[in-house]
Design a protein around this motif. Structure first.
Motif, short mmCIF file in Angstrom:
data_model
loop_
_atom_site.label_atom_id
_atom_site.label_comp_id
_atom_site.label_asym_id
_atom_site.label_seq_id
_atom_site.Cartn_x
_atom_site.Cartn_y
_atom_site.Cartn_z
N MET A 1 30.55 47.88 36.02
CA MET A 1 32.02 47.80 36.32
C MET A 1 32.78 46.88 35.86
N GLN A 2 34.06 46.85 36.07
CA GLN A 2 34.84 45.73 35.63
C GLN A 2 35.63 45.26 36.70
N ILE A 3 35.67 43.83 36.91
CA ILE A 3 36.11 43.28 38.02
C ILE A 3 37.15 41.96 37.34
N THR A 4 38.03 41.50 38.29
CA THR A 4 38.70 40.35 37.76
C THR A 4 38.04 39.05 38.56
N LEU A 5 37.64 38.29 37.76
CA LEU A 5 37.19 36.99 38.40
C LEU A 5 38.32 35.96 38.23
N LYS A 6 38.56 35.18 39.42
CA LYS A 6 39.67 34.09 39.38
C LYS A 6 39.04 32.85 39.86
N LEU A 7 38.83 31.83 39.06
CA LEU A 7 38.37 30.59 39.70
C LEU A 7 39.31 29.46 39.58
N TYR A 8 39.68 28.92 40.59
CA TYR A 8 40.80 27.91 40.65
C TYR A 8 40.49 26.36 40.89
N ALA A 9 41.33 25.51 40.94
CA ALA A 9 41.15 24.38 40.97
C ALA A 9 40.08 23.74 40.02
N HIS A 10 39.13 22.84 40.37
CA HIS A 10 38.12 22.44 39.86
C HIS A 10 37.09 23.43 39.13
N LEU A 11 37.06 24.63 39.71
CA LEU A 11 36.17 25.60 39.24
C LEU A 11 36.65 26.22 38.02
N LYS A 23 41.81 33.11 35.01
CA LYS A 23 41.03 34.47 35.32
C LYS A 23 40.58 35.22 34.05
N ALA A 24 39.67 35.86 34.33
CA ALA A 24 38.94 36.75 33.52
C ALA A 24 38.40 37.98 33.77
N GLU A 25 38.50 39.05 32.99
CA GLU A 25 37.97 40.41 33.10
C GLU A 25 36.47 40.28 32.80
N ILE A 26 35.54 40.82 33.93
CA ILE A 26 34.10 40.61 33.68
C ILE A 26 33.57 41.92 33.82
N GLU A 27 32.28 42.09 33.42
CA GLU A 27 31.51 43.25 33.50
C GLU A 27 30.41 42.92 34.68
N LEU A 52 38.04 35.18 48.26
CA LEU A 52 38.74 36.30 48.71
C LEU A 52 38.40 37.28 47.89
N VAL A 53 38.40 38.54 48.21
CA VAL A 53 38.28 39.77 47.61
C VAL A 53 39.32 40.73 47.80
N PRO A 71 34.98 48.95 41.35
CA PRO A 71 35.73 48.60 40.21
C PRO A 71 37.12 48.21 40.35
N ASN A 72 37.41 46.87 39.42
CA ASN A 72 38.87 46.54 39.26
C ASN A 72 39.19 45.62 40.69
N ASP A 73 38.13 45.39 41.33
CA ASP A 73 38.54 44.39 42.69
C ASP A 73 38.73 42.99 41.82
N ALA A 74 39.45 42.26 42.58
CA ALA A 74 39.90 40.98 42.35
C ALA A 74 38.99 40.05 43.44
N VAL A 75 38.24 39.10 42.70
CA VAL A 75 37.36 38.11 43.34
C VAL A 75 38.13 36.77 43.16
N ALA A 76 38.60 36.11 44.01
CA ALA A 76 38.82 34.74 43.87
C ALA A 76 38.53 33.56 44.33
N ILE A 77 37.84 32.38 44.11
CA ILE A 77 37.43 31.80 44.65
C ILE A 77 37.85 30.02 44.37
N TRP A 78 37.71 29.19 45.38
CA TRP A 78 38.31 28.00 45.24
C TRP A 78 37.32 27.04 46.01
N PRO A 79 36.96 25.67 45.60
CA PRO A 79 36.35 24.82 46.33
C PRO A 79 37.13 24.25 47.68
N PRO A 80 36.74 23.37 48.43
CA PRO A 80 37.69 23.20 49.49
C PRO A 80 39.00 22.62 48.85
#
Lengths: 84, 618
Positions: A1-11, A23-27, A52-53, A71-80
């Protein structure tokens, strides 16, 4: 399934080549857990501080749960990070 | 140095300048800066005073750790009665001005009365004098800074001054020091200008002294600097991305107030985020962010130094804005960006430069423009009022034009200078003002971060994030993660943040140190520097005492429990998307418990027992 992955700051550098605006759409497999996603993109676990989901925080102890995403969830991740 | 134990008092009306000893009994009760200056203020000023009356006073105050080798010890505050809110005003700034005041040998400067003509105060160690400033009146902060440096032929003078906005009576004018650090909120610059004071210029060469136990102090500051360096936030995140890293966080959370707080997510958030400031521009390949910058003694260095794209419409014919200057911090970027619906990073950066250049609080400015945009879109005001400006949400051109007018106090910019509350009241739509006690909100929607609703409603200076930054806990997990949508436990959380923040502010340290430090790290540094016993418990008690003192002043000034509320939009209109979809801010579930824990009556007044417990003046 496809989701959106968002990685912020240093990530942000850990996103697939060609990703724009952090951000990127990934399987992913439907059975994937958040920690498997985190490991797949080589994010050091302590650096996956804020996860954050669809905007909702998922705490560390719940990140091994399989079938965590839809499907189509957005996962966003930050370091501290912080600000104000 | 720790306390210099000296105050400089300047009577502007008769020009008499005198030195007096610091009240050390009060110093033990209120520590310094915010707390101690407020103690002086409530002693000397009637709470009912008109904020722009000569009877109002204006205090610049350092804390005992200002100017020391403690990391982040560069802070000073401006304490006065606010023309924007009618409450106590205490605006805190970094840069180098506070440390210079300390090095000149002063804990505080108290300005009273009103000068018959424009002046600036020049202080060189023990020597202080008022110097005519007719030639500086009408000049911007940046021009004034340059002129004073030239006049004294001393590049090391540190200057805090007001710009044309304050002179024009803008009610949210700032005091700007070191060109782009500001005591920004609550209109403290307006008060200084009302006294015909253009600037305070300082030169101090006396160095550090009065440290209680120098060896212990050096050991403590060294040890706790290591904590800041090792922490992922203060050691890496803030220096690299600054506070602007929050733009995407808060947007993702669905708590980014958008278009005058009608919405809680902004589709253009990424374009104005900390990450975007690191992306090369198409025109010249340069990034918006040139480098980070630090205030005196700071080992975090979260400040932003930025440039605007020279081909951008806002500056293409204005080479004076092509260089590097103070860049966007999160709160400013939010107010100028998502709240007005503008997603143009260069426009926001240019407007931020203007706010520094002429001394405007960018939070209140952006939020007031947002309210004006809603008035415009609702047809309440038209181009007739705005002078031809199509004041629509999302218009970078309108934002830039309004900023230029507001900076100079001209045209519709004069009306923007009223602030959101008075502007919306003037046009018969008070419900469109997103303010508490007349001060505009910062960048967190309390429908998505419930504790911030209680923070805003009870803040002693009107809506403000810097009185109890529960975002730390509710969003960022510092020191522990709490649920941003829950109200349980929030009164306790808000009180803990309010008290600790009051203590940190009063020490002379920066509140950003608390992303890594708690009072367990801070109290030992105060204790090594200051006479008396400064345990964690005493610091917390001093913080609580300061909070009660400020509250008591506000109640004496005529505020009531009815002022501890939020705009109806946040209490009645649910968030439209995100985790908080369907939720309003449930202030009613938090406020009564908060009053009870504070020791206040249901009318919000301090009980006699509370007054006695904290030893407040009668």
């Amino acid at each position: 399934m496809q989701i959106t992955l968002k990685l912020y700051a240093h990530l942000g550098d850990l996103l697939p080549a060609g990703a724009k605006h952090n951000k990127a759409e990934i399987e992913v497999l439907e059975s994937i857990s958040l920690n498997e996603l985190i490991d797949r993109f080589q994010i050091p676990r302590p650096m996956a501080h804020l996860v954050l989901v669809n905007g909702v925080f998922v705490c560390d102890r719940d990140r091994d749960q399989a079938f965590a995403l839809k499907p189509n969830d957005a996962v966003a991740i930050w370091p501290p990070v912080a600000g104000g | 140095m720790a306390w210099t134990k000296k105050i400089l008092r300047v009577n502007l009306t008769d020009g008499v300048i005198s030195a007096e000893p610091l009240n050390m009994e009060w110093a033990q009760q209120y520590l310094g800066q915010r707390g101690l200056a407020t103690r002086y203020f409530v002693e000397e000023v009637d709470a009912q005073v008109g904020a722009l009356s000569p009877d109002n006073k204006f205090i610049m105050a350092t804390g005992p750790l200002t100017g020391t080798m403690a990391s982040t010890g560069g802070r000073y505050s401006c304490i006065t009665k606010s023309p924007l809110t009618g409450t106590i005003a205490c605006s805190n700034s970094g840069g180098f001005f506070g440390a210079e005041m300390k090095n000149a040998g002063w804990d505080m400067i108290i300005l009273e009365g009103k000068s018959p003509t424009p002046v600036y105060l020049y202080v060189e160690n023990d020597q202080a004098r008022l110097i005519p400033a007719e030639d500086l009146w009408g000049k911007s902060v940046w021009a004034t800074d340059e002129e004073i440096h030239k006049k004294h032929q001393d590049p090391q003078i540190r200057i805090a001054c007001v710009g044309r906005a304050a002179e024009s009576g803008n009610l949210f004018a700032a005091v700007v020091n070191d060109l782009h650090r500001a005591a920004g909120r609550s209109g403290v610059g307006t008060v200084l200008a009302s006294k015909n004071v253009k600037a305070v210029a300082l030169r101090g060469t006396r160095g550090v002294g009065n440290i209680k136990d120098m060896k212990r102090f050096m050991d403590a500051t060294f040890e706790h600097k290591k904590v800041l360096a090792a922490n992922a936030v203060t050691g890496a995140g803030l220096p690299t991305y600054g506070t602007q890293v929050l733009m995407n966080v808060i947007n993702e959370l669905g708590a980014l107030p958008t278009r005058n707080m009608r919405e809680v997510r902004f589709e253009g958030a990424h374009s104005v985020s900390g990450e975007a400031m690191h992306e090369p521009r198409a025109s010249d390949g340069k990034k918006n962010l040139t480098r980070n910058g630090g205030c005196f003694g700071c080992t975090i260095a979260c400040g932003r130094i930025s440039s605007v794209d020279r081909t951008h419409f806002s500056v293409k014919d204005k080479p004076q804005y092509w260089g590097n200057s103070g860049g966007l911090e999160y709160e400013a970027a939010w107010a100028l960006g998502p709240d007005t619906g503008v997603d143009d990073l260069d426009a926001l950066t240019y407007v931020n430069f203007l706010c520094n250049e002429d001394g405007i609080d960018p939070i209140s400015f952006g939020a007031t423009v947002a309210a004006a945009m809603e008035l415009f879109e609702d047809g309440v005001i038209t181009t007739e009022q705005t002078g031809g400006i199509e004041l629509k949400f999302g218009s970078a051109e309108a934002l830039v034009k309004i900023a230029e007018l507001t900076a100079r106090g001209e045209g519709f910019g004069k009306e923007i200078g009223l602030g959101s509350k008075r502007l919306c009241e003037k046009y018969g739509r008070p419900e469109l003002s997103m303010t508490v006690k007349g001060q505009e909100f910062p960048a967190y929607d309390p429908r998505g971060i419930q504790g911030m609703g209680l923070t805003y409603a009870t803040s002693n200076r009107g809506a403000c994030h810097l009185r109890s930054y529960t975002v730390s806990s509710e969003v960022l997990g510092i020191p522990v993660k709490t649920d941003p949508l829950a109200t349980d436990g929030k009164p306790e959380l808000v009180i803990a943040f309010q008290d600790a923040t009051a203590a940190v502010d009063s020490s002379g340290l920066c509140i950003f140190s608390t992303f890594a430090w708690s009072l367990d790290n801070i109290a030992p540094q105060i204790d090594a520097a200051c006479e008396g016993d400064w345990s964690v418990e005493k610091c917390a008690e001093v913080g609580a005492r300061i909070w009660q003192l400020e509250r008591d002043f506000n109640m004496r000034a005529g505020l009531t429990a009815a002022d501890d509320t939020l705009p109806k939009r946040l209490l009645k209109d649910a968030a439209n998307v995100g985790p908080a979809e369907g939720k309003v801010c449930d202030l009613g579930a938090m406020l009564p418990k908060y009053y009870e824990l504070r020791g206040w009556t249901t009318e919000g007044q301090l009980t006699p027992e509370t007054r006695q417990r904290y030893g407040l003046p009668s």
